[in-house]
Design a protein around this motif. Sequence first.
Motif, mmCIF file in Angstrom:
data_model
loop_
_atom_site.group_PDB
_atom_site.id
_atom_site.type_symbol
_atom_site.label_atom_id
_atom_site.label_comp_id
_atom_site.label_asym_id
_atom_site.label_seq_id
_atom_site.Cartn_x
_atom_site.Cartn_y
_atom_site.Cartn_z
ATOM 1 N N LYS A 28 0.851 -1.184 0.000
ATOM 2 C CA LYS A 28 0.000 0.000 0.000
ATOM 3 C C LYS A 28 0.888 1.236 0.000
ATOM 4 C CE LYS A 28 -3.761 2.408 1.217
ATOM 5 N NZ LYS A 28 -4.662 2.881 0.274
ATOM 6 N N MET A 29 0.824 1.992 -1.091
ATOM 7 C CA MET A 29 1.584 3.226 -1.204
ATOM 8 C C MET A 29 0.683 4.365 -0.749
ATOM 9 S SD MET A 29 4.447 2.113 -2.303
ATOM 10 C CE MET A 29 5.451 3.335 -3.102
ATOM 11 N N ILE A 30 1.233 5.246 0.077
ATOM 12 C CA ILE A 30 0.429 6.288 0.689
ATOM 13 C C ILE A 30 1.248 7.576 0.790
ATOM 14 C CG2 ILE A 30 1.077 5.542 3.008
ATOM 15 C CD1 ILE A 30 -1.774 6.201 3.887
ATOM 16 N N SER A 31 0.566 8.691 0.677
ATOM 17 C CA SER A 31 1.236 9.989 0.791
ATOM 18 C C SER A 31 1.380 10.365 2.259
ATOM 19 C CB SER A 31 0.431 11.067 0.065
ATOM 20 O OG SER A 31 -0.777 11.324 0.758
ATOM 21 N N LEU A 32 2.255 11.316 2.531
ATOM 22 C CA LEU A 32 2.399 11.808 3.896
ATOM 23 C C LEU A 32 1.112 12.472 4.373
ATOM 24 C CD1 LEU A 32 6.011 13.266 3.918
ATOM 25 C CD2 LEU A 32 5.168 11.242 5.100
ATOM 26 N N TYR A 33 0.427 13.155 3.471
ATOM 27 C CA TYR A 33 -0.831 13.802 3.845
ATOM 28 C C TYR A 33 -1.850 12.764 4.304
ATOM 29 C CZ TYR A 33 -5.065 16.606 3.646
ATOM 30 O OH TYR A 33 -6.225 17.237 3.975
ATOM 31 N N ASP A 34 -1.975 11.692 3.549
ATOM 32 C CA ASP A 34 -2.925 10.642 3.919
ATOM 33 C C ASP A 34 -2.502 9.943 5.214
ATOM 34 O OD1 ASP A 34 -4.559 11.108 1.720
ATOM 35 O OD2 ASP A 34 -3.438 9.702 0.466
ATOM 36 N N LYS A 58 11.680 1.994 -2.049
ATOM 37 C CA LYS A 58 11.132 2.419 -3.330
ATOM 38 C C LYS A 58 9.926 3.310 -3.083
ATOM 39 C CE LYS A 58 12.854 -1.596 -5.565
ATOM 40 N NZ LYS A 58 12.688 -2.829 -6.189
ATOM 41 N N HIS A 59 9.794 4.327 -3.914
ATOM 42 C CA HIS A 59 8.683 5.256 -3.784
ATOM 43 C C HIS A 59 8.047 5.479 -5.145
ATOM 44 C CE1 HIS A 59 12.076 7.766 -4.983
ATOM 45 N NE2 HIS A 59 11.177 8.541 -5.549
ATOM 46 N N GLU A 60 6.912 6.113 -5.144
ATOM 47 C CA GLU A 60 6.228 6.474 -6.380
ATOM 48 C C GLU A 60 5.873 7.943 -6.314
ATOM 49 O OE1 GLU A 60 2.788 3.985 -6.796
ATOM 50 O OE2 GLU A 60 3.970 2.147 -6.851
ATOM 51 N N MET A 61 5.515 8.492 -7.461
ATOM 52 C CA MET A 61 5.062 9.877 -7.512
ATOM 53 C C MET A 61 3.679 9.921 -8.136
ATOM 54 S SD MET A 61 8.463 11.979 -8.524
ATOM 55 C CE MET A 61 7.754 13.538 -8.102
ATOM 56 N N ARG A 62 2.882 10.884 -7.666
ATOM 57 C CA ARG A 62 1.546 11.075 -8.208
ATOM 58 C C ARG A 62 1.323 12.571 -8.358
ATOM 59 N NH1 ARG A 62 -2.841 8.814 -4.437
ATOM 60 N NH2 ARG A 62 -2.348 10.677 -3.265
ATOM 61 N N GLU A 63 0.691 12.965 -9.445
ATOM 62 C CA GLU A 63 0.352 14.374 -9.658
ATOM 63 C C GLU A 63 -0.965 14.684 -8.959
ATOM 64 O OE1 GLU A 63 1.750 17.066 -11.284
ATOM 65 O OE2 GLU A 63 3.572 15.885 -11.510
ATOM 66 N N VAL A 64 -0.986 15.779 -8.242
ATOM 67 C CA VAL A 64 -2.189 16.222 -7.546
ATOM 68 C C VAL A 64 -2.518 17.620 -8.043
ATOM 69 C CG1 VAL A 64 -3.152 16.830 -5.299
ATOM 70 C CG2 VAL A 64 -1.665 14.859 -5.514
ATOM 71 N N TYR A 76 4.880 6.545 -0.369
ATOM 72 C CA TYR A 76 5.777 5.601 0.282
ATOM 73 C C TYR A 76 4.990 4.379 0.745
ATOM 74 C CZ TYR A 76 8.649 9.793 0.563
ATOM 75 O OH TYR A 76 9.352 10.926 0.258
ATOM 76 N N PRO A 77 5.647 3.239 0.919
ATOM 77 C CA PRO A 77 4.947 2.087 1.491
ATOM 78 C C PRO A 77 4.491 2.414 2.916
ATOM 79 C CG PRO A 77 7.049 1.406 0.540
ATOM 80 C CD PRO A 77 7.022 2.902 0.543
ATOM 81 N N ARG A 78 3.269 2.018 3.251
ATOM 82 C CA ARG A 78 2.748 2.275 4.599
ATOM 83 C C ARG A 78 3.677 1.673 5.656
ATOM 84 N NH1 ARG A 78 -1.622 3.725 7.518
ATOM 85 N NH2 ARG A 78 -2.993 4.096 5.765
ATOM 86 N N ALA A 79 4.252 0.514 5.365
ATOM 87 C CA ALA A 79 5.145 -0.138 6.328
ATOM 88 C C ALA A 79 6.352 0.753 6.637
ATOM 89 C CB ALA A 79 5.609 -1.486 5.783
ATOM 90 N N PHE A 80 6.896 1.423 5.621
ATOM 91 C CA PHE A 80 8.022 2.330 5.837
ATOM 92 C C PHE A 80 7.600 3.491 6.730
ATOM 93 C CE2 PHE A 80 9.756 6.453 4.473
ATOM 94 C CZ PHE A 80 11.047 6.318 4.959
ATOM 95 N N LEU A 81 6.442 4.090 6.444
ATOM 96 C CA LEU A 81 5.985 5.222 7.245
ATOM 97 C C LEU A 81 5.695 4.801 8.685
ATOM 98 C CD1 LEU A 81 3.722 7.032 4.631
ATOM 99 C CD2 LEU A 81 6.042 7.639 5.354
ATOM 100 N N ASP A 82 5.145 3.608 8.870
ATOM 101 C CA ASP A 82 4.927 3.097 10.220
ATOM 102 C C ASP A 82 6.253 3.006 10.980
ATOM 103 O OD1 ASP A 82 2.169 2.862 9.956
ATOM 104 O OD2 ASP A 82 2.234 0.724 9.480
ATOM 105 N N LEU A 83 7.255 2.438 10.338
ATOM 106 C CA LEU A 83 8.564 2.314 10.980
ATOM 107 C C LEU A 83 9.185 3.685 11.223
ATOM 108 C CD1 LEU A 83 10.041 -0.705 9.025
ATOM 109 C CD2 LEU A 83 9.450 -0.646 11.448
ATOM 110 N N TYR A 84 9.066 4.572 10.277
ATOM 111 C CA TYR A 84 9.674 5.898 10.387
ATOM 112 C C TYR A 84 9.069 6.684 11.547
ATOM 113 C CZ TYR A 84 11.380 10.520 9.198
ATOM 114 O OH TYR A 84 11.979 11.746 9.251
#
Length: 101
Positions: A28-34, A58-64, A76-84
């Motif tokens: 699950k890729m998620i933005s910092l805002y989300d 690994k990360h991805e980019m999305r246009e908003v 970013y992967p949710r798992a990475f953000l959880d750990l961070y």
Amino acid sequence: MSFQKFAEKVRQFENPITIKTKNKNNMKMISLYDYLGRAAGPDLGKQVASAAARAGVKHEMREVNHRGWNGPIMLYPRAFLDLYFKNGLNESTTGKQLLKG
């Protein structure tokens, strides 16, 4: 926790089995805002991007395109953000709490 140990934990979520599947984006890729429920701001965004790069995440980019922000955002992967955010890797020099709650 050192970044080496942090990177090892993150890589556990990126095992070869997920890469072999047709949908290689099982994480699950998620933005910092989300993730944070609020705008992260440029300083925090840079800190997270730097930590992800050092950990080999690994990360991805999305246009908003909406009234609050127009342009690319990082995912970013949710798992990475959880750990961070939950393992103390988010401590800045100001000592501000970055997660609500």
